[in-house]
Scaffold this motif. Structure first.
Motif, PDB file in Angstrom:
ATOM      1  N   VAL A   8       0.830  -1.212   0.000  1.00  0.00           N
ATOM      2  CA  VAL A   8       0.000   0.000   0.000  1.00  0.00           C
ATOM      3  C   VAL A   8       0.857   1.251   0.000  1.00  0.00           C
ATOM      4  O   VAL A   8       0.347   2.359  -0.227  1.00  0.00           O
ATOM      5  N   ASN A   9       2.158   1.115   0.228  1.00  0.00           N
ATOM      6  CA  ASN A   9       3.045   2.280   0.234  1.00  0.00           C
ATOM      7  C   ASN A   9       3.552   2.626  -1.162  1.00  0.00           C
ATOM      8  O   ASN A   9       4.461   3.442  -1.301  1.00  0.00           O
ATOM      9  N   TYR A  10       2.969   2.021  -2.195  1.00  0.00           N
ATOM     10  CA  TYR A  10       3.444   2.297  -3.555  1.00  0.00           C
ATOM     11  C   TYR A  10       3.304   3.770  -3.904  1.00  0.00           C
ATOM     12  O   TYR A  10       4.085   4.325  -4.678  1.00  0.00           O
ATOM     13  N   HIS A  11       2.310   4.472  -3.316  1.00  0.00           N
ATOM     14  CA  HIS A  11       2.111   5.885  -3.665  1.00  0.00           C
ATOM     15  C   HIS A  11       3.147   6.786  -3.003  1.00  0.00           C
ATOM     16  O   HIS A  11       3.173   7.990  -3.259  1.00  0.00           O
ATOM     17  N   LEU A  12       4.009   6.222  -2.155  1.00  0.00           N
ATOM     18  CA  LEU A  12       5.122   7.000  -1.619  1.00  0.00           C
ATOM     19  C   LEU A  12       6.329   6.947  -2.543  1.00  0.00           C
ATOM     20  O   LEU A  12       7.315   7.642  -2.311  1.00  0.00           O
ATOM     21  N   GLN A  13       6.261   6.107  -3.597  1.00  0.00           N
ATOM     22  CA  GLN A  13       7.342   6.044  -4.565  1.00  0.00           C
ATOM     23  C   GLN A  13       7.267   7.258  -5.480  1.00  0.00           C
ATOM     24  O   GLN A  13       6.186   7.654  -5.907  1.00  0.00           O
ATOM     25  N   PRO A  14       8.395   7.870  -5.833  1.00  0.00           N
ATOM     26  CA  PRO A  14       8.361   9.042  -6.716  1.00  0.00           C
ATOM     27  C   PRO A  14       7.972   8.661  -8.133  1.00  0.00           C
ATOM     28  O   PRO A  14       8.395   7.642  -8.659  1.00  0.00           O
ATOM     29  N   GLY A  15       7.152   9.488  -8.751  1.00  0.00           N
ATOM     30  CA  GLY A  15       6.772   9.312 -10.138  1.00  0.00           C
ATOM     31  C   GLY A  15       7.233  10.508 -10.950  1.00  0.00           C
ATOM     32  O   GLY A  15       7.692  11.514 -10.417  1.00  0.00           O
ATOM     33  N   LEU A  16       7.092  10.442 -12.246  1.00  0.00           N
ATOM     34  CA  LEU A  16       7.625  11.469 -13.136  1.00  0.00           C
ATOM     35  C   LEU A  16       6.989  12.831 -12.900  1.00  0.00           C
ATOM     36  O   LEU A  16       7.664  13.854 -12.905  1.00  0.00           O
ATOM     37  N   PHE A  17       5.668  12.855 -12.657  1.00  0.00           N
ATOM     38  CA  PHE A  17       4.966  14.130 -12.560  1.00  0.00           C
ATOM     39  C   PHE A  17       4.520  14.447 -11.136  1.00  0.00           C
ATOM     40  O   PHE A  17       3.620  15.250 -10.926  1.00  0.00           O
ATOM     41  N   ASP A  18       5.148  13.838 -10.138  1.00  0.00           N
ATOM     42  CA  ASP A  18       4.766  14.107  -8.750  1.00  0.00           C
ATOM     43  C   ASP A  18       5.109  15.537  -8.368  1.00  0.00           C
ATOM     44  O   ASP A  18       6.152  16.066  -8.731  1.00  0.00           O
ATOM     45  N   ALA A  19       4.215  16.139  -7.587  1.00  0.00           N
ATOM     46  CA  ALA A  19       4.448  17.498  -7.098  1.00  0.00           C
ATOM     47  C   ALA A  19       5.231  17.494  -5.797  1.00  0.00           C
ATOM     48  O   ALA A  19       5.616  18.540  -5.310  1.00  0.00           O
ATOM     49  N   GLY A  20       5.447  16.332  -5.178  1.00  0.00           N
ATOM     50  CA  GLY A  20       6.262  16.269  -3.984  1.00  0.00           C
ATOM     51  C   GLY A  20       5.506  15.949  -2.724  1.00  0.00           C
ATOM     52  O   GLY A  20       6.107  15.809  -1.672  1.00  0.00           O
ATOM     53  N   ALA A  21       4.181  15.868  -2.745  1.00  0.00           N
ATOM     54  CA  ALA A  21       3.405  15.554  -1.543  1.00  0.00           C
ATOM     55  C   ALA A  21       2.845  14.140  -1.660  1.00  0.00           C
ATOM     56  O   ALA A  21       2.596  13.651  -2.764  1.00  0.00           O
ATOM     57  N   PRO A  22       2.636  13.473  -0.539  1.00  0.00           N
ATOM     58  CA  PRO A  22       2.058  12.131  -0.606  1.00  0.00           C
ATOM     59  C   PRO A  22       0.666  12.152  -1.228  1.00  0.00           C
ATOM     60  O   PRO A  22      -0.104  13.075  -0.984  1.00  0.00           O
ATOM     61  N   LYS A  23       0.363  11.139  -2.022  1.00  0.00           N
ATOM     62  CA  LYS A  23      -0.965  11.050  -2.609  1.00  0.00           C
ATOM     63  C   LYS A  23      -1.894  10.304  -1.667  1.00  0.00           C
ATOM     64  O   LYS A  23      -1.461   9.760  -0.659  1.00  0.00           O
ATOM     65  N   ASP A  24      -3.194  10.297  -2.003  1.00  0.00           N
ATOM     66  CA  ASP A  24      -4.177   9.634  -1.144  1.00  0.00           C
ATOM     67  C   ASP A  24      -3.881   8.148  -1.049  1.00  0.00           C
ATOM     68  O   ASP A  24      -3.402   7.523  -1.986  1.00  0.00           O
ATOM     69  N   GLY A  25      -4.239   7.587   0.089  1.00  0.00           N
ATOM     70  CA  GLY A  25      -4.067   6.156   0.290  1.00  0.00           C
ATOM     71  C   GLY A  25      -3.516   5.875   1.664  1.00  0.00           C
ATOM     72  O   GLY A  25      -2.850   6.719   2.275  1.00  0.00           O
ATOM     73  N   ASP A  26      -3.828   4.673   2.179  1.00  0.00           N
ATOM     74  CA  ASP A  26      -3.305   4.286   3.485  1.00  0.00           C
ATOM     75  C   ASP A  26      -1.785   4.159   3.435  1.00  0.00           C
ATOM     76  O   ASP A  26      -1.189   3.960   2.372  1.00  0.00           O
ATOM     77  N   ILE A  27      -1.173   4.272   4.596  1.00  0.00           N
ATOM     78  CA  ILE A  27       0.270   4.100   4.739  1.00  0.00           C
ATOM     79  C   ILE A  27       0.508   3.010   5.773  1.00  0.00           C
ATOM     80  O   ILE A  27      -0.087   3.020   6.854  1.00  0.00           O
ATOM     81  N   PHE A  28       1.358   2.055   5.415  1.00  0.00           N
ATOM     82  CA  PHE A  28       1.663   0.939   6.300  1.00  0.00           C
ATOM     83  C   PHE A  28       2.857   1.312   7.175  1.00  0.00           C
ATOM     84  O   PHE A  28       3.930   1.668   6.684  1.00  0.00           O
ATOM     85  N   VAL A  29       2.665   1.231   8.487  1.00  0.00           N
ATOM     86  CA  VAL A  29       3.663   1.656   9.472  1.00  0.00           C
ATOM     87  C   VAL A  29       3.935   0.496  10.426  1.00  0.00           C
ATOM     88  O   VAL A  29       3.018  -0.249  10.774  1.00  0.00           O
ATOM     89  N   LEU A  30       5.182   0.370  10.864  1.00  0.00           N
ATOM     90  CA  LEU A  30       5.535  -0.692  11.791  1.00  0.00           C
ATOM     91  C   LEU A  30       6.141  -0.134  13.070  1.00  0.00           C
ATOM     92  O   LEU A  30       6.889   0.850  13.038  1.00  0.00           O
ATOM     93  N   LEU A  31       5.788  -0.770  14.186  1.00  0.00           N
ATOM     94  CA  LEU A  31       6.526  -0.590  15.427  1.00  0.00           C
ATOM     95  C   LEU A  31       7.621  -1.646  15.429  1.00  0.00           C
ATOM     96  O   LEU A  31       7.339  -2.850  15.453  1.00  0.00           O
ATOM     97  N   LEU A  32       8.869  -1.216  15.364  1.00  0.00           N
ATOM     98  CA  LEU A  32      10.010  -2.108  15.223  1.00  0.00           C
ATOM     99  C   LEU A  32      10.682  -2.306  16.582  1.00  0.00           C
ATOM    100  O   LEU A  32      10.929  -1.334  17.307  1.00  0.00           O
ATOM    101  N   VAL A  33      10.975  -3.551  16.907  1.00  0.00           N
ATOM    102  CA  VAL A  33      11.543  -3.879  18.213  1.00  0.00           C
ATOM    103  C   VAL A  33      12.838  -4.664  18.012  1.00  0.00           C
ATOM    104  O   VAL A  33      12.837  -5.730  17.394  1.00  0.00           O
ATOM    105  N   ALA A  34      13.943  -4.112  18.524  1.00  0.00           N
ATOM    106  CA  ALA A  34      15.245  -4.780  18.452  1.00  0.00           C
ATOM    107  C   ALA A  34      15.643  -5.247  19.845  1.00  0.00           C
ATOM    108  O   ALA A  34      15.741  -4.436  20.775  1.00  0.00           O
ATOM    109  N   ARG A  35      15.875  -6.530  19.999  1.00  0.00           N
ATOM    110  CA  ARG A  35      16.284  -7.061  21.298  1.00  0.00           C
ATOM    111  C   ARG A  35      17.697  -6.589  21.622  1.00  0.00           C
ATOM    112  O   ARG A  35      18.490  -6.257  20.726  1.00  0.00           O
ATOM    113  N   ASP A  36      18.002  -6.560  22.893  1.00  0.00           N
ATOM    114  CA  ASP A  36      19.346  -6.211  23.339  1.00  0.00           C
ATOM    115  C   ASP A  36      20.243  -7.436  23.149  1.00  0.00           C
ATOM    116  O   ASP A  36      19.997  -8.491  23.734  1.00  0.00           O
ATOM    117  N   ARG A  37      21.260  -7.314  22.338  1.00  0.00           N
ATOM    118  CA  ARG A  37      22.128  -8.457  22.031  1.00  0.00           C
ATOM    119  C   ARG A  37      23.112  -8.763  23.150  1.00  0.00           C
ATOM    120  O   ARG A  37      23.757  -9.808  23.140  1.00  0.00           O
TER     121      ARG A  37
END
Length: 272
Positions: free
Chosen positions: A165-194
């Protein structure tokens, strides 16, 4: 409704056209500027959804679950081999964190994806992803474990479907620079202490590009909650070095090349 083929074709074509239009040497600069603009806009909206109270609740709960998983494996698994014990702890830790993640997301108004289907697509997920909405912007929020800070999480079917669903965050030839409509997939990332078993080294908010190659956004949880956007720092001006005062010794005879004849040497020395 978008198919996987349509989405992947759009993303690939847009990136190729972008490269051909601006030339290979300017792609990095053009894309960097566009991503910076996307990050700034996305962060402002994302912070309306992922509030400080919400993230603190998640952080406290997930850290507690990590410690609990370590204790369970250490005290009750009976595993003597450290490699097997670490693998078992990793599996248990993620499942326990995932359940608490699900409970807290529901407490803060997240809607579990109906039937596991990503809205407006035929993409199906098999992990608890939650949709939050602010105004007309939707965010799909998931959980992922990463091997170390700034590393992409391992691919699985759910995350691969999510990043589509993040395909609309990819730059296109005629993009004006702002995100287009559509959901954005976001993650909470967890790194264990090594270095410390049972502890978490870092939690972060991340957005992965549609090709699952890099982060469009990565911010450690503390920075995200502080509201500080990741703007590049201006390079410091180098300190001005004091100009050395040079004084020539008096009465020094000029250099005479050894190839000059003896008579010429005497004439040209400048001494009488």
């Amino acid at each position: 409704m978008l198919s996987l083929l349509e989405i992947s074709t759009y993303a690939g074509t847009g990136a190729l056209a972008f490269r051909n239009f601006f030339g290979p040497n300017s792609v990095k600069t053009q894309m960097h500027g566009l991503v910076r603009m996307i990050e700034s806009t996305t962060l402002r909206l994302l912070r309306l959804i992922l509030t400080k109270d919400f993230l603190l609740s998640l952080e406290d709960a997930l850290r507690a679950e990590a410690l609990k998983a370590h204790g369970v494996v250490r005290d009750h698994s009976g595993l003597k081999d450290r490699r097997r014990a670490r693998a078992a702890e990793g599996q248990l830790r993620f499942r326990m964190m995932e359940e608490r993640f699900e409970e807290i997301c529901q407490e803060y108004g997240g809607q579990l994806l109906d039937g596991g289907i990503v809205p407006d697509t035929d993409l199906k997920v098999f992990q608890p992803f939650f949709r939050f909405v602010t105004g007309s912007q939707g965010f799909i929020f998931g959980l992922a474990a990463i091997p170390e800070p700034n590393a992409l999480p391992p691919k699985n079917k759910s995350r691969l479907a999510g990043v589509r669903v993040n395909y609309h965050l990819q730059p296109g030839l005629f993009d004006a620079g702002a995100p287009k409509d559509g959901d954005i997939f976001v993650l909470l990332l967890v790194a264990r202490d090594r270095d410390r078993a049972g502890f978490i080294e870092e939690m972060a908010i991340g957005i992965i590009d549609a090709r699952y190659q890099s982060f469009v956004l990565y911010q450690p949880l503390g920075r995200f909650m502080s509201g500080q956007d990741d703007e590049p720092a201006h390079p410091a001006q180098p300190p001005e070095l004091p100009t050395p005062s040079v004084s020539l010794k008096k009465g020094v005879a000029p250099y005479v090349p050894p190839e000059l004849p003896e008579d010429d040497e005497k004439k040209d020395t400048g001494t009488k």
